[in-house]
Design a protein around this motif. Structure first.
Motif, PDB file in Angstrom:
ATOM      1  N   SER A 200       0.841  -1.196   0.000  1.00  0.00           N
ATOM      2  CA  SER A 200       0.000   0.000   0.000  1.00  0.00           C
ATOM      3  C   SER A 200       0.873   1.242   0.000  1.00  0.00           C
ATOM      4  CB  SER A 200      -0.893   0.012   1.244  1.00  0.00           C
ATOM      5  OG  SER A 200      -1.740  -1.109   1.295  1.00  0.00           O
ATOM      6  N   ASN A 201       0.341   2.310  -0.567  1.00  0.00           N
ATOM      7  CA  ASN A 201       0.975   3.618  -0.435  1.00  0.00           C
ATOM      8  C   ASN A 201       0.674   4.118   0.977  1.00  0.00           C
ATOM      9  OD1 ASN A 201       0.935   6.593  -0.335  1.00  0.00           O
ATOM     10  ND2 ASN A 201       1.558   6.442  -2.483  1.00  0.00           N
ATOM     11  N   GLN A 318     -12.404  -2.334  -2.289  1.00  0.00           N
ATOM     12  CA  GLN A 318     -11.992  -3.321  -3.266  1.00  0.00           C
ATOM     13  C   GLN A 318     -10.557  -3.757  -2.945  1.00  0.00           C
ATOM     14  OE1 GLN A 318     -13.954  -4.863  -4.963  1.00  0.00           O
ATOM     15  NE2 GLN A 318     -15.655  -3.575  -5.664  1.00  0.00           N
ATOM     16  N   PRO A 319     -10.035  -4.781  -3.608  1.00  0.00           N
ATOM     17  CA  PRO A 319      -8.710  -5.289  -3.227  1.00  0.00           C
ATOM     18  C   PRO A 319      -7.603  -4.240  -3.150  1.00  0.00           C
ATOM     19  CG  PRO A 319      -9.779  -6.872  -4.646  1.00  0.00           C
ATOM     20  CD  PRO A 319     -10.690  -5.673  -4.586  1.00  0.00           C
ATOM     21  N   ASP A 320      -7.697  -3.169  -3.941  1.00  0.00           N
ATOM     22  CA  ASP A 320      -6.642  -2.152  -3.874  1.00  0.00           C
ATOM     23  C   ASP A 320      -7.181  -0.723  -3.933  1.00  0.00           C
ATOM     24  OD1 ASP A 320      -7.485  -2.132  -6.465  1.00  0.00           O
ATOM     25  OD2 ASP A 320      -5.539  -2.585  -7.361  1.00  0.00           O
ATOM     26  N   ARG A 321      -8.431  -0.532  -3.530  1.00  0.00           N
ATOM     27  CA  ARG A 321      -9.040   0.788  -3.664  1.00  0.00           C
ATOM     28  C   ARG A 321     -10.179   0.950  -2.652  1.00  0.00           C
ATOM     29  NH1 ARG A 321      -8.694   4.444  -7.669  1.00  0.00           N
ATOM     30  NH2 ARG A 321     -10.401   5.909  -8.046  1.00  0.00           N
ATOM     31  N   VAL A 322     -10.332   2.142  -2.126  1.00  0.00           N
ATOM     32  CA  VAL A 322     -11.407   2.450  -1.182  1.00  0.00           C
ATOM     33  C   VAL A 322     -12.169   3.659  -1.685  1.00  0.00           C
ATOM     34  CG1 VAL A 322     -11.980   3.117   1.195  1.00  0.00           C
ATOM     35  CG2 VAL A 322     -10.045   1.566   0.766  1.00  0.00           C
ATOM     36  N   PHE A 330      -9.582   6.423  -2.726  1.00  0.00           N
ATOM     37  CA  PHE A 330      -8.176   6.298  -2.364  1.00  0.00           C
ATOM     38  C   PHE A 330      -7.611   5.066  -3.055  1.00  0.00           C
ATOM     39  CE2 PHE A 330     -10.361   8.452   1.053  1.00  0.00           C
ATOM     40  CZ  PHE A 330      -9.539   9.533   1.352  1.00  0.00           C
ATOM     41  N   GLY A 331      -6.615   5.247  -3.921  1.00  0.00           N
ATOM     42  CA  GLY A 331      -5.976   4.131  -4.597  1.00  0.00           C
ATOM     43  C   GLY A 331      -4.759   3.640  -3.836  1.00  0.00           C
ATOM     44  N   CYS A 332      -4.184   2.549  -4.314  1.00  0.00           N
ATOM     45  CA  CYS A 332      -2.974   1.965  -3.713  1.00  0.00           C
ATOM     46  C   CYS A 332      -3.179   1.622  -2.238  1.00  0.00           C
ATOM     47  CB  CYS A 332      -1.776   2.896  -3.878  1.00  0.00           C
ATOM     48  SG  CYS A 332      -1.359   3.237  -5.593  1.00  0.00           S
ATOM     49  N   CYS A 333      -4.400   1.187  -1.887  1.00  0.00           N
ATOM     50  CA  CYS A 333      -4.706   0.746  -0.525  1.00  0.00           C
ATOM     51  C   CYS A 333      -5.083  -0.727  -0.578  1.00  0.00           C
ATOM     52  CB  CYS A 333      -5.867   1.544   0.057  1.00  0.00           C
ATOM     53  SG  CYS A 333      -5.549   3.283   0.292  1.00  0.00           S
TER      54      CYS A 333
END
Length: 570
Positions: A200-201, A318-322, A330-333
């Protein structure tokens, strides 16, 4: 050309592929032989870590690899060029829809035939051999066409690594004259995989957690809903950690059954719109905030787009996005990191679960059948379930009847809701049972679906599996009847127990039983779990053609309405 000598000191492509499969966790390969993959199969068989399971057709081999990957983490099937590849591709498409890493290996034409004007068998009669590859491009996340020994190592490793990283199927085509050729790149043991771990970022993750916690902590009666992408995100434990910390009412989407603990103290059931389990719908849709972890909203899971929850009140993870309140994203989460961090920030709030306890009325007791009364469709095998069992539910009314099962901790559960390919469960039962021989797999399959893929009951018996199949014989495609009826939904009745007896043919352990009444069924279950516990068991349940669940009737009418919408004005 012959198969590999058992003491072959030189590294070959075939040996390398076998070693790689074993390394990533594949112990069983599901295959159908064809002249283009025979030498490759010799090498797979020669590896002591691999068991090659011969299937009756390629479609079932693909379904078996799908079922295997669901519990094992990765699966593999091996077929021959075009006639095999285009047969297995439907199963690979289903695995793609469910985010399953299935390695589909195809034995291809001799490398000397590419780029020539030759016409080959198993093709559509033109010298261009790329049709299969172009089809697989649409349903796999990576493709490797191995026509030269020099780059075979790199291509094979790339494809397998991509399957694991993306959790999607991949396609590997290997020319039939290459598996037995030694090459310097294969002489050493494969360098172990060191897959780059997604991260994650940190700044984005922290901001997403803070923003979500603010929304949830301000809510009066928030709820949690688990979705099917919890599996691909490997976030099941993190989701349960959040449930423990928050005290929120906990529900699952239908396609996430088996991914969310049903023994959790705050579990309230399946959220499936109008066909939700009792009182779950009221709690979810009356909440002032809901967090969905890994959802898939399609026309089936939304019951013909009839869900009443509002995205403005939702946190979608989602697996990499909220995404919060249908706005800021928010990406890279990574989901796992996000849920673990959120568990430390939310205030405990049991209001929604307290409301559920207040309104919940235990389900009515199913009236005991009058002796000799025709069998009614119901959740017959609830009492059979424990941590040593798993349930496979076929597309159809089995979806709805099996949703009513209360899964004990450790009991597996699988069905294919996104793709919904009838017949999937036969191969999936074969693959799942092969992956976990310590569990007894219980499959619930309608007669229409069974007719599509029945042959691989043969492979279950051959592999000495102890699964139990409940065959629901009600004379047709019941799920289609409830969407739109017509004469095409009536099928030819088979003597299903007679068919399985013929397949058994005195070889292996198999037991069949035909039941028409509740007392017959209870006696059959007693035998299947008693004297016949070490057998493959097949119980044919004769039911009335109109004996369907209330949930299917409701769901079918809504899906029919969604399918029948008039075109929008241009």
């Amino acid at each position: 050309m012959t198969g590999p000598p058992s003491n072959d000191p030189k590294g070959t492509l075939g040996k390398h592929l076998a070693r790689r499969l074993v390394e990533v966790g594949v112990r069983d390969v599901f295959s159908v032989p064809g002249d283009f993959n025979l030498i490759l199969l010799d090498y797979l068989i020669a590896d002591p870590g691999l068991n090659v399971v011969g299937c009756c057709n390629e479609l079932n081999a693909g379904y078996a690899a799908d079922g295997y990957a669901r519990i094992n983490g990765v699966g593999c099937c091996v077929v021959t060029f075009t006639v095999g590849g285009l047969s297995v591709i439907n199963a690979i498409a289903g695995a793609y829809s469910e985010n399953l890493p299935v390695i589909c290996v195809v034995g291809g034409p001799n490398s000397n035939d590419f780029g020539t004007n030759r016409i080959l068998h198993h093709t559509i009669g033109i010298p261009d051999f790329s049709q299969e590859f172009r089809c697989f491009q649409q349903v796999t996340c990576a493709q490797a066409v191995v026509q030269h020994i020099d780059d075979a190592h790199e291509l094979i490793d790339y494809a397998i690594a991509t399957a694991l990283k993306e959790s999607k199927p991949v396609y590997i085509s290997i020319s039939c004259n290459l598996p037995a050729i030694p090459h310097a790149s294969f002489n050493r043991e494969p360098v172990p995989y060191a897959l780059h771990k997604r991260q994650s970022n940190p700044a984005s993750l922290e901001a997403a957690i803070e923003a979500t916690a603010e929304v949830l902590n301000a809510a009066v009666k928030p709820v949690l809903v688990g979705g099917p992408k919890l599996r691909v995100a490997k976030a099941g434990a993190a989701f349960e950690e959040l449930a423990n910390a928050s005290g929120y009412a906990l529900a699952s989407m239908p396609s996430a059954k088996g991914q969310v603990s049903e023994t959790h103290e705050h579990y309230i059931g399946t959220y499936w719109g109008a066909v939700s389990t009792p009182f779950c719908l009221e709690i979810v849709e009356s909440a002032d905030c809901y967090l969905f972890a890994g959802p898939i909203f399609n026309d089936y899971s939304s019951v013909g787009y009839s869900l009443l929850f509002k995205k403005e009140k939702a946190v979608i993870v989602q697996p990499d996005r909220v995404t919060i309140a249908n706005g800021v994203a928010f990406g890279c989460c990574l989901m796992k990191d996000f849920l673990e961090g959120l568990a430390k920030k939310v205030k405990r709030n049991t209001t929604a679960f307290d409301n559920f306890k207040r309104i919940y009325i235990p389900g009515g007791i199913v009236p005991k059948a009058i002796p000799g009364e025709p069998l009614r469709v119901n959740s017959w095998f609830q009492d059979m379930l424990n941590e040593n069992t798993a349930v496979i539910a076929e597309t159809g009314d089995s979806w709805f009847n099996c949703q009513k099962l209360k899964l004990p901790q450790g009991c597996g559960y699988e069905f294919q809701m996104q793709y919904g390919s009838i017949g999937w469960s036969v191969g999936a039962t074969l693959g799942y049972a092969q992956a976990v021989p310590n569990k007894r797999v219980i499959a619930c399959i309608g007669d229409g679906s069974f007719q599509v893929t029945a042959q691989d009951v043969s492979t279950m018996i051959r592999q000495e599996q102890k699964s139990i199949i409940f065959l629901i014989n009600n004379g047709g495609y019941t799920i289609e009847v409830e969407i739109h009826d017509g004469p095409y939904n009536v099928i030819k009745n088979w003597n299903y127990t007679g068919l399985v007896d013929a397949i058994h043919n005195g070889e292996g352990k198999s037991w069949t039983c035909k039941v028409k009444t509740e007392e017959d069924l209870l006696e059959a279950i007693k035998q299947a779990t008693g004297d016949k516990k070490d057998c493959f068991c097949f119980i044919e349940c004769i039911c009335h053609k109109d004996d369907t669940s209330r949930e299917l009737l409701e769901w079918g009418s809504r899906v029919s309405a969604a399918n029948g919408r008039a075109p929008n004005p241009q």
